[in-house]
Enzyme design. Structure first.
Site, PDB file in Angstrom:
ATOM      1  CB  SER A  54      -0.901  -0.062   1.373  1.00 44.22           C
ATOM      2  OG  SER A  54      -1.762  -1.096   1.442  1.00 44.22           O
ATOM      3  CE  LYS A  84      -3.532  -6.404  -3.319  1.00 43.37           C
ATOM      4  NZ  LYS A  84      -2.683  -5.700  -4.369  1.00 43.37           N
ATOM      5  CB  SER A 136       1.018 -14.065 -10.682  1.00 47.85           C
ATOM      6  OG  SER A 136       0.533 -13.962  -9.293  1.00 47.85           O
TER       7      SER A 136
HETATM    8  P1  NAI Z   1       3.537 -10.914  -9.807  1.00 46.18           P
HETATM    9  O1  NAI Z   1       4.420 -12.086  -8.915  1.00 46.18           O
HETATM   10  O2  NAI Z   1       3.593 -11.111 -11.134  1.00 46.18           O
HETATM   11  O3  NAI Z   1       3.795  -9.592  -9.498  1.00 46.18           O
HETATM   12  C1  NAI Z   1       4.057  -9.243  -8.045  1.00 46.18           C
HETATM   13  C2  NAI Z   1       5.509  -8.406  -8.377  1.00 46.18           C
HETATM   14  O4  NAI Z   1       5.824  -7.611  -7.094  1.00 46.18           O
HETATM   15  C3  NAI Z   1       6.649  -9.378  -8.476  1.00 46.18           C
HETATM   16  O5  NAI Z   1       7.452  -8.989  -9.822  1.00 46.18           O
HETATM   17  C4  NAI Z   1       7.497  -9.021  -7.370  1.00 46.18           C
HETATM   18  O6  NAI Z   1       9.016  -9.186  -7.524  1.00 46.18           O
HETATM   19  C5  NAI Z   1       7.222  -7.478  -7.128  1.00 46.18           C
HETATM   20  N1  NAI Z   1       7.611  -7.399  -5.714  1.00 46.18           N
HETATM   21  C6  NAI Z   1       7.378  -7.659  -4.420  1.00 46.18           C
HETATM   22  N2  NAI Z   1       7.922  -6.954  -3.410  1.00 46.18           N
HETATM   23  C7  NAI Z   1       8.520  -5.663  -4.240  1.00 46.18           C
HETATM   24  C8  NAI Z   1       9.096  -4.613  -3.629  1.00 46.18           C
HETATM   25  N3  NAI Z   1       9.377  -4.557  -2.345  1.00 46.18           N
HETATM   26  N4  NAI Z   1       9.663  -3.709  -4.399  1.00 46.18           N
HETATM   27  C9  NAI Z   1       9.370  -4.018  -5.839  1.00 46.18           C
HETATM   28  N5  NAI Z   1       8.634  -4.921  -6.285  1.00 46.18           N
HETATM   29  C10 NAI Z   1       8.366  -5.974  -5.420  1.00 46.18           C
HETATM   30  O7  NAI Z   1       2.162 -11.217  -9.245  1.00 46.18           O
HETATM   31  P2  NAI Z   1       0.641 -10.714  -9.685  1.00 46.18           P
HETATM   32  O8  NAI Z   1      -0.237 -11.597  -9.002  1.00 46.18           O
HETATM   33  O9  NAI Z   1       0.470 -10.412 -11.011  1.00 46.18           O
HETATM   34  O10 NAI Z   1       0.821  -9.188  -8.802  1.00 46.18           O
HETATM   35  C11 NAI Z   1       0.499  -7.972  -9.348  1.00 46.18           C
HETATM   36  C12 NAI Z   1      -0.575  -7.209  -8.510  1.00 46.18           C
HETATM   37  O11 NAI Z   1      -1.636  -7.814  -8.668  1.00 46.18           O
HETATM   38  C13 NAI Z   1      -0.249  -7.217  -7.070  1.00 46.18           C
HETATM   39  O12 NAI Z   1      -0.722  -5.843  -6.545  1.00 46.18           O
HETATM   40  C14 NAI Z   1      -1.421  -8.277  -6.561  1.00 46.18           C
HETATM   41  O13 NAI Z   1      -1.751  -8.211  -5.157  1.00 46.18           O
HETATM   42  C15 NAI Z   1      -2.488  -7.923  -7.815  1.00 46.18           C
HETATM   43  N6  NAI Z   1      -3.387  -9.039  -7.812  1.00 46.18           N
HETATM   44  C16 NAI Z   1      -3.146 -10.206  -8.076  1.00 46.18           C
HETATM   45  C17 NAI Z   1      -4.289 -11.280  -8.176  1.00 46.18           C
HETATM   46  C18 NAI Z   1      -3.814 -12.758  -8.552  1.00 46.18           C
HETATM   47  O14 NAI Z   1      -4.691 -13.389  -8.328  1.00 46.18           O
HETATM   48  N7  NAI Z   1      -2.707 -13.187  -8.972  1.00 46.18           N
HETATM   49  C19 NAI Z   1      -5.658 -10.988  -7.889  1.00 46.18           C
HETATM   50  C20 NAI Z   1      -5.774  -9.547  -7.679  1.00 46.18           C
HETATM   51  C21 NAI Z   1      -4.678  -8.579  -7.656  1.00 46.18           C
END
Ligand code: NAI
Length: 286
Positions: A147, A190, A222
């Site tokens: 956040s 969130k 993911s």
């Molecule tokens: P993802 O694993 O592709 O993306 C998350 C990214 O955040 C990763 O690349 C990770 O390296 C990066 N990350 C974590 N901590 C970090 C930090 N301190 N500084 C910089 N980068 C950092 O996974 P996803 O699921 O595509 O996530 C992207 C967004 O989508 C997130 O906000 C997630 O909560 C949201 N989301 C995902 C859902 C799902 O089912 N996959 C559903 C609804 C929302």
């Protein structure tokens, strides 16, 4: 010229960030990426070796180009915030200028301005623990990474955004409804992200003419979601219960993002936009 986008939170081809980058590239935007420092080496190596080439193909047959990848850790705002154990960590050692302030400065130095900012990152170290069992440290870490990281990115990037620019983040319905398993304070994180979307839309709109929205996305396999552990259950639940009974693909979120980041949505700001096959609208599962 085309628009320039900075997308924070891409480390492979499987997440929402990658799909958003592709939709923006297909619409003619220049793509800059912020990658979490510990994932930087493997991401850059894989990109260079062509491991993602099949996923880089755009609808016109060309390959998405990523102009530059910046190392980023969105948990740290300024160099003086970085503790010794991180500085000396071997996964951080080869990289510099990766706090939010420094990345924004580097982008400004390299390109001057951007038009689009995407926050597609989250982290909750205790996500698999129920909220009742979450430690203060774990809860605050979830809020910090998931956040405040958006507040910080906006604080540092909005001043280099062109008027008419737009930003989005990714959220999840666990902020509003009980989703057992989405723990560790991630549901709280969130909820904060969605509330902040409204306040930040006001502040950035008045001061910079920049729009701020968030996409409440359905489940996707993911890397981050697999770490939570029950994403397959959520996908199955959605297929069984949502108005649209199909698996959500990342490109559907990518395309909605491209709309929210384009002038087609020039009067939309401060909104939570659901891209979830309509599941959020159900009051009774049948
Ligand atoms: P993802 O694993 O592709 O993306 C998350 C990214 O955040 C990763 O690349 C990770 O390296 C990066 N990350 C974590 N901590 C970090 C930090 N301190 N500084 C910089 N980068 C950092 O996974 P996803 O699921 O595509 O996530 C992207 C967004 O989508 C997130 O906000 C997630 O909560 C949201 N989301 C995902 C859902 C799902 O089912 N996959 C559903 C609804 C929302």
């Amino acid at each position: 010229r085309g628009k320039r986008a900075f997308i924070a939170g891409i480390a492979d081809e499987n997440g929402y960030g990658w799909a958003i980058a592709k939709s923006l590239a297909a619409a003619g935007a220049e793509i800059l990426v912020g990658t979490w420092v510990p994932a930087m080496n493997i991401f850059e190596t894989s990109l260079r070796r062509g491991k993602f080439d099949a996923s880089r193909v755009l609808p016109d047959g060309s390959l998405m180009e990523i102009t530059k990848v910046y190392p980023l850790d969105a948990v740290f705002d300024h160099p003086e915030d970085v503790p010794e154990d991180i500085k000396s960590n071997r996964r951080y050692a080869g990289y510099s200028n990766w706090t939010v302030q420094e990345v924004a400065e580097c982008v400004k130095k390299d390109f001057g301005t951007i038009d689009i900012l995407v926050h597609s990152l989250a982290n909750g170290p205790e996500v698999s623990k129920p909220l009742l069992e979450t430690s203060r440290k774990g809860y605050l870490a979830a809020l910090s990474a998931s956040s405040y990281s958006y507040v910080s990115l906006l604080k540092h990037f909005v001043p280099i955004m062109n008027p008419g620019g737009a930003t989005i983040s990714l959220t999840h319905n666990a902020s509003e409804r009980i989703i057992p398993g989405y723990g560790g304070g991630m549901s709280s994180a969130k909820a904060a992200l969605e509330s902040d979307t409204r306040v930040l839309a006001f502040e950035a709109g008045r001061r910079y003419k920049v729009r701020i929205n968030t996409i409440s996305a359905g489940p996707l396999r993911s890397r981050a979601a697999k770490a939570i552990g029950f994403v397959d259950t959520m996908i199955e639940y959605s297929i069984n219960n949502a108005p649209l009974q199909k698996e959500l693909v990342a490109d559907e979120v990518g395309n909605a993002a491209a709309f929210l980041l384009s002038p087609l949505s020039s009067a939309i700001t401060g909104s939570v936009v659901y891209v979830d096959n309509g599941l959020n609208a159900m009051g009774m599962a049948v």
